[in-house]
Motif scaffolding. Structure first.
Motif, PDB file in Angstrom:
ATOM      1  N   TRP A  80       1.650   6.030  -8.468  1.00  0.00           N
ATOM      2  CA  TRP A  80       2.566   5.426  -9.436  1.00  0.00           C
ATOM      3  C   TRP A  80       3.795   4.869  -8.745  1.00  0.00           C
ATOM      4  CZ3 TRP A  80       1.052   3.742 -13.819  1.00  0.00           C
ATOM      5  CH2 TRP A  80      -0.073   4.328 -14.424  1.00  0.00           C
ATOM      6  N   THR A  81       4.239   5.557  -7.689  1.00  0.00           N
ATOM      7  CA  THR A  81       5.342   5.013  -6.903  1.00  0.00           C
ATOM      8  C   THR A  81       4.949   3.657  -6.339  1.00  0.00           C
ATOM      9  OG1 THR A  81       6.270   7.159  -6.313  1.00  0.00           O
ATOM     10  CG2 THR A  81       6.664   5.364  -4.783  1.00  0.00           C
ATOM     11  N   LEU A  82       3.739   3.586  -5.797  1.00  0.00           N
ATOM     12  CA  LEU A  82       3.286   2.333  -5.197  1.00  0.00           C
ATOM     13  C   LEU A  82       3.070   1.270  -6.277  1.00  0.00           C
ATOM     14  CD1 LEU A  82       0.873   3.709  -2.451  1.00  0.00           C
ATOM     15  CD2 LEU A  82       3.245   2.968  -2.239  1.00  0.00           C
ATOM     16  N   ALA A  83       2.529   1.692  -7.439  1.00  0.00           N
ATOM     17  CA  ALA A  83       2.313   0.735  -8.520  1.00  0.00           C
ATOM     18  C   ALA A  83       3.643   0.150  -8.981  1.00  0.00           C
ATOM     19  CB  ALA A  83       1.602   1.408  -9.692  1.00  0.00           C
ATOM     20  N   LEU A  84       4.641   1.029  -9.143  1.00  0.00           N
ATOM     21  CA  LEU A  84       5.954   0.562  -9.584  1.00  0.00           C
ATOM     22  C   LEU A  84       6.551  -0.379  -8.538  1.00  0.00           C
ATOM     23  CD1 LEU A  84       8.160   0.628 -11.645  1.00  0.00           C
ATOM     24  CD2 LEU A  84       8.993   2.769 -10.695  1.00  0.00           C
ATOM     25  N   THR A  85       6.389  -0.030  -7.268  1.00  0.00           N
ATOM     26  CA  THR A  85       6.876  -0.911  -6.198  1.00  0.00           C
ATOM     27  C   THR A  85       6.189  -2.270  -6.291  1.00  0.00           C
ATOM     28  OG1 THR A  85       7.091   1.036  -4.807  1.00  0.00           O
ATOM     29  CG2 THR A  85       7.268  -1.098  -3.715  1.00  0.00           C
ATOM     30  N   GLY A  86       4.875  -2.249  -6.545  1.00  0.00           N
ATOM     31  CA  GLY A  86       4.122  -3.498  -6.650  1.00  0.00           C
ATOM     32  C   GLY A  86       4.614  -4.357  -7.803  1.00  0.00           C
ATOM     33  N   VAL A  87       4.785  -3.728  -8.977  1.00  0.00           N
ATOM     34  CA  VAL A  87       5.282  -4.462 -10.144  1.00  0.00           C
ATOM     35  C   VAL A  87       6.649  -5.074  -9.833  1.00  0.00           C
ATOM     36  CG1 VAL A  87       6.159  -4.189 -12.500  1.00  0.00           C
ATOM     37  CG2 VAL A  87       4.012  -3.124 -11.845  1.00  0.00           C
ATOM     38  N   ALA A  88       7.530  -4.258  -9.241  1.00  0.00           N
ATOM     39  CA  ALA A  88       8.885  -4.730  -8.941  1.00  0.00           C
ATOM     40  C   ALA A  88       8.854  -5.849  -7.910  1.00  0.00           C
ATOM     41  CB  ALA A  88       9.750  -3.578  -8.447  1.00  0.00           C
TER      42      ALA A  88
END
Lengths: 219, 234
Positions: A20-28
């Motif tokens: 989820w950390t990586l997903a959020l980074t990707g979205v951002a």
């Protein structure tokens, strides 16, 4: 009372939340990248109003804490009638945050392309979009790689702040496990180690790109 | 029913907000002073002594720079007590901010020191300056002057990052805001107001640092004052 202890299952939970950390980074990175690109273009535009607007936007985003952007979109937009799930609020806030910094970084990269490059484009009768597309941006992108990767490290780390609005990424998962096990030292050191494993290679990559870019221009 | 902004509710909490603001200012000023001091010391140590000292300093810098500030705070505030070291929320925030800022300033000042050309030091020796004079006037001061804008950006980032100290119950500005919004249920008003306060703080800090830079180095700090050394500190 029987406390859970920090074992393999808990570690797997951390690993899962790392996604989820990586997903959020990707979205951002995608949201902030698109918005940041527009900000950078506005910041280097020929119209003064556009430049001023972009400069103000950058000043404001760089002058307020990420946590405030998160709170404002999480609590503020819910008042406007949108009950945002934390992932949307977090993704939106981190995109705004990223756009302010990427806009400024990329402005520098566009301006680092020497002026004669613009002039030669013009003398070839290229339109402004063509000058950007074929002459300026390809060079600016090359210059932008090291600081962009460097910023990505900041972004990964700052997604931890989304834990404070209840978005379950790595840091929030650490808090949850700590509440169940009460072994904060072990839990948070593991969390820190996981961040390090992601961030350190990127920092090194950024440094390597920086060195490679400057080969030949060293004193 | 459309939402009505009621900014007057803020007046009730002005005391808490003011206390929080003062705490944020105090934490920022103290950690900037301490962080810069340790940054200068560690960057110097690293450049003078090779071997294990350099490895240790580099490891410290990399570990801090590649982990989130919030997690560092959790380790200090929740982790240290389990080792028998009890720290209060304000002390923990101060330690965390100093440790974090010291790592960044070490990295920034290191880049400054490395940009000092060897011939400068040789010139100093030829003029018969003492080791201390060479260190102070030829290495450290010019190095810090060169990277001052990058340091200033980092200081502002640290002040803004101090807002997450509310998560370990440090009574600073964001904590005061959270208290006010939990009492009044006026979250939007409270957070808008506090965001504006942070913005004003950031601009003031930037302006103040530029003035200090002007006094110390004869030119404004802030960004793009003059072509300076590029440091990858975003």
């Amino acid at each position: 009372m029987f406390l859970r202890s920090f074992g393999l299952n808990e570690f797997y939970f951390l690993l899962e939340s790392l996604q989820w950390t990586l997903a959020l980074t990707g979205v951002a990175m995608v949201g902030g990248g698109i918005a940041g690109f527009l900000v950078a273009l506005m910041r280097t535009a020929r119209t003064k109003v556009l430049r001023m607007a972009a400069a103000t936007y950058i000043q404001v985003v760089q002058g307020i804490p990420v946590l405030m952007i998160l709170f404002l979109s999480y609590y503020g937009l819910s008042l406007a009638g949108y009950r945002l799930p934390p992932i949307v609020a977090a993704g939106l806030s981190m995109s705004i945050y990223a756009s302010g910094y990427l806009g400024e970084i990329w402005r520098g990269c566009i301006q680092a392309v020497p002026k004669p490059q613009w002039e030669s484009g013009e003398s070839l009768a290229l339109t402004i979009p063509q000058q950007y597309l074929y002459i300026i941006l390809p060079q600016a992108v090359r210059i932008s790689l090291p600081p962009t990767v460097g910023f990505l490290v900041q972004l990964v780390k700052n997604t931890s702040i989304a834990a404070l609005i209840g978005f379950v990424e790595l840091t929030r998962a650490g808090q949850l496990i700590n509440n169940a096990t009460f072994q904060p030292f072990r839990v948070f050191l593991t969390v820190a180690a996981l961040y390090f494993v992601i961030c350190y290679p990127m920092s090194q990559l950024s440094r390597w790109l920086e060195r490679r870019l400057h080969v030949g221009s060293r004193h | 029913m459309p939402y009505e902004l009621r900014l007057e509710v803020l007046a009730q909490y002005r005391e808490q907000l003011l206390d929080g603001l003062l705490m944020t200012v105090w934490l920022s000023v103290a950690s900037i002073a301490a962080g810069t001091f340790f940054g200068v010391v560690l960057a110097s140590l690293r450049s003078v002594r090779g071997g294990p000292v350099r490895v240790l300093v580099d490891a410290y810098v990399e570990v801090i720079r590649n982990t989130p500030f919030l997690v560092q705070l959790f380790i200090i505030y929740f982790g240290l007590p389990t080792l028998g070291l009890r720290v209060g929320a304000v002390t923990a925030a101060l330690i965390g901010m100093t440790i974090n800022l010291a790592a960044y300033s070490t990295e920034i000042i290191r880049a400054g020191i490395e940009s000092i050309h060897k011939s400068q030091i040789e010139a100093g020796e030829a003029l018969g300056l003492t080791q201390l004079q060479i260190y102070r006037d030829i290495i450290i001061l010019p190095a810090v002057a060169k990277v001052y804008p990058a340091l200033c950006s980092q200081f502002v980032l640290m002040m803004l990052a101090s807002s997450v100290c509310s998560a370990i119950s440090t009574p600073e500005l964001t904590a005061a805001a959270s208290y006010a919004q939990s009492q009044s249920y006026r979250s939007f008003e409270v957070y808008i107001a506090v965001t504006l306060i942070y913005l004003a703080l950031a601009l003031t800090l930037r302006g103040g640092l530029a003035l200090i830079g002007w006094r110390l180095f004869g030119r404004p700090g802030g960004r793009a004052a003059q072509p300076t050394l590029k440091v990858e500190a975003v």
